[in-house]
Design a protein around this motif. Structure first.
Motif, PDB file in Angstrom:
ATOM      1  N   ASP A  36      51.528 -51.556  58.170  1.00  0.00           N
ATOM      2  CA  ASP A  36      51.024 -50.735  59.383  1.00  0.00           C
ATOM      3  C   ASP A  36      50.351 -51.664  60.514  1.00  0.00           C
ATOM      4  OD1 ASP A  36      52.011 -48.749  58.142  1.00  0.00           O
ATOM      5  OD2 ASP A  36      50.039 -47.983  57.443  1.00  0.00           O
ATOM      6  N   ASP A  37      50.199 -53.066  60.221  1.00  0.00           N
ATOM      7  CA  ASP A  37      49.420 -53.816  61.076  1.00  0.00           C
ATOM      8  C   ASP A  37      50.138 -54.300  62.323  1.00  0.00           C
ATOM      9  OD1 ASP A  37      47.482 -53.314  59.451  1.00  0.00           O
ATOM     10  OD2 ASP A  37      46.968 -55.362  58.988  1.00  0.00           O
ATOM     11  N   VAL A  49      55.174 -54.673  71.793  1.00  0.00           N
ATOM     12  CA  VAL A  49      54.336 -54.528  70.407  1.00  0.00           C
ATOM     13  C   VAL A  49      53.099 -53.919  70.832  1.00  0.00           C
ATOM     14  CG1 VAL A  49      53.451 -56.005  68.635  1.00  0.00           C
ATOM     15  CG2 VAL A  49      55.633 -56.617  69.903  1.00  0.00           C
ATOM     16  N   SER A  50      52.796 -52.727  70.187  1.00  0.00           N
ATOM     17  CA  SER A  50      51.674 -51.988  70.506  1.00  0.00           C
ATOM     18  C   SER A  50      50.435 -52.425  69.495  1.00  0.00           C
ATOM     19  CB  SER A  50      51.902 -50.516  70.751  1.00  0.00           C
ATOM     20  OG  SER A  50      52.653 -50.044  69.464  1.00  0.00           O
ATOM     21  N   ARG A  51      50.661 -52.675  68.597  1.00  0.00           N
ATOM     22  CA  ARG A  51      49.773 -53.099  67.349  1.00  0.00           C
ATOM     23  C   ARG A  51      50.031 -54.551  66.973  1.00  0.00           C
ATOM     24  NH1 ARG A  51      49.430 -49.585  63.015  1.00  0.00           N
ATOM     25  NH2 ARG A  51      49.961 -48.073  64.604  1.00  0.00           N
ATOM     26  N   LEU A  52      48.982 -55.179  66.564  1.00  0.00           N
ATOM     27  CA  LEU A  52      49.128 -56.650  66.037  1.00  0.00           C
ATOM     28  C   LEU A  52      47.909 -56.699  65.180  1.00  0.00           C
ATOM     29  CD1 LEU A  52      50.266 -59.035  68.750  1.00  0.00           C
ATOM     30  CD2 LEU A  52      51.454 -58.491  66.604  1.00  0.00           C
ATOM     31  N   PRO A  53      48.016 -57.474  63.978  1.00  0.00           N
ATOM     32  CA  PRO A  53      46.845 -57.774  63.103  1.00  0.00           C
ATOM     33  C   PRO A  53      46.059 -58.893  63.774  1.00  0.00           C
ATOM     34  CG  PRO A  53      48.902 -58.843  62.464  1.00  0.00           C
ATOM     35  CD  PRO A  53      49.388 -58.067  63.631  1.00  0.00           C
ATOM     36  N   LYS A  54      44.717 -58.753  63.418  1.00  0.00           N
ATOM     37  CA  LYS A  54      44.231 -59.871  63.796  1.00  0.00           C
ATOM     38  C   LYS A  54      44.381 -61.203  63.110  1.00  0.00           C
ATOM     39  CE  LYS A  54      39.707 -59.330  61.257  1.00  0.00           C
ATOM     40  NZ  LYS A  54      39.722 -57.905  60.585  1.00  0.00           N
TER      41      LYS A  54
END
Lengths: 136, 136
Positions: B109-110, A113-118
């Motif tokens: 997109d997050d 998982v290369s992008r996660l929301p804060k």
DNA sequence: GTGATTGCAAATCTTTTGCACTAAA
DNA sequence: TTTAGTGCAAAAGATTTGCAATCAC
């Protein structure tokens, strides 16, 4: 038979702050001796009976939750009707076979998982679960 | 009141092959008029009663599943004890607030899953679900 | 002995089902 | 009129709980 056949499991239970009772020892042996496993309360209870381990279903439920609280197990949510428990407590993800209700570990590196929301304000991320649902 | 206040919802139900009954129309209006929502059978039933919509809990369950089969809703699995349904049927992932059992969409997109294992032989990937569990 | 643990059965909670009744087409 | 849909109450399935009996220490 070894004179101290249960010592490892007993140590593990003690280390987790759980009194090593006959039932906990027997269930822990089923769960932790051998390779990683996924069980439900029903499946573990059936397995215990197969091994002539006398333990009630209620105790299996209680024990699975105690082990989970003690971080010897991890609970996996993939189905709204049943709880699954995984003896692999390291960070990893799962295949869920919808046809057979079977759960399988995905080797650690095969998911990224290369992008996660804060996290929302005031919240802490406890875990990120990825479930790949497959069927035939 | 508009002379045809329900026409949009009725069309949507017909388009999904569902006979537009009083109960389905009323539930669909709660679900689809307004922004995206997450409901459980209990929560939707309570909401219906609040709006003086007479509908049984059994019908709410049936309706949620019919809507899901018709792809008007998506079922989200985050909790072994309750089914959640999401009016947002596009591809997206979720925050789950463990303290309050609340579910929230993560904007498309997050989250990015940059590596996935290939499906086991003979299996097809039906969906990849990412759940970010948070608590205070 | 004392307090933790267990077993059992009953209770709880969510969801599904059977069937007579009602409503949409 | 015909068939699909609904409500209710009962059933089902998973899980939890209360309490007396049992076990670990």
């Amino acid at each position: 038979m070894d004179a101290r056949p249960y010592s490892q499991v007993i140590e593990r239970l003690r280390g987790a702050g759980l009194r090593p009772t006959r039932q906990r020892i027997a269930l822990a042996k089923l769960l932790f001796e051998g390779c990683d496993r996924h069980v439900t309360a029903e499946s573990l209870h059936a397995e215990a009976l197969d091994h002539s381990i006398r333990v009630s279903l209620a105790t299996v439920y209680n024990t699975l939750h105690q082990f989970t609280d003690a971080r010897l197990l991890r609970e996996i949510v993939v189905d709204s009707h049943r709880c699954y428990f995984d003896t692999n407590t390291t960070d990893h993800h799962h295949f869920f076979y919808e046809d057979t209700n079977r759960l399988e570990d995905i080797p650690g590196d095969d998911v990224e998982v290369s992008r996660l929301p804060k996290a929302p304000a005031g919240e802490t991320v406890r875990r990120v679960d990825v479930v790949v649902r497959v069927s035939g």
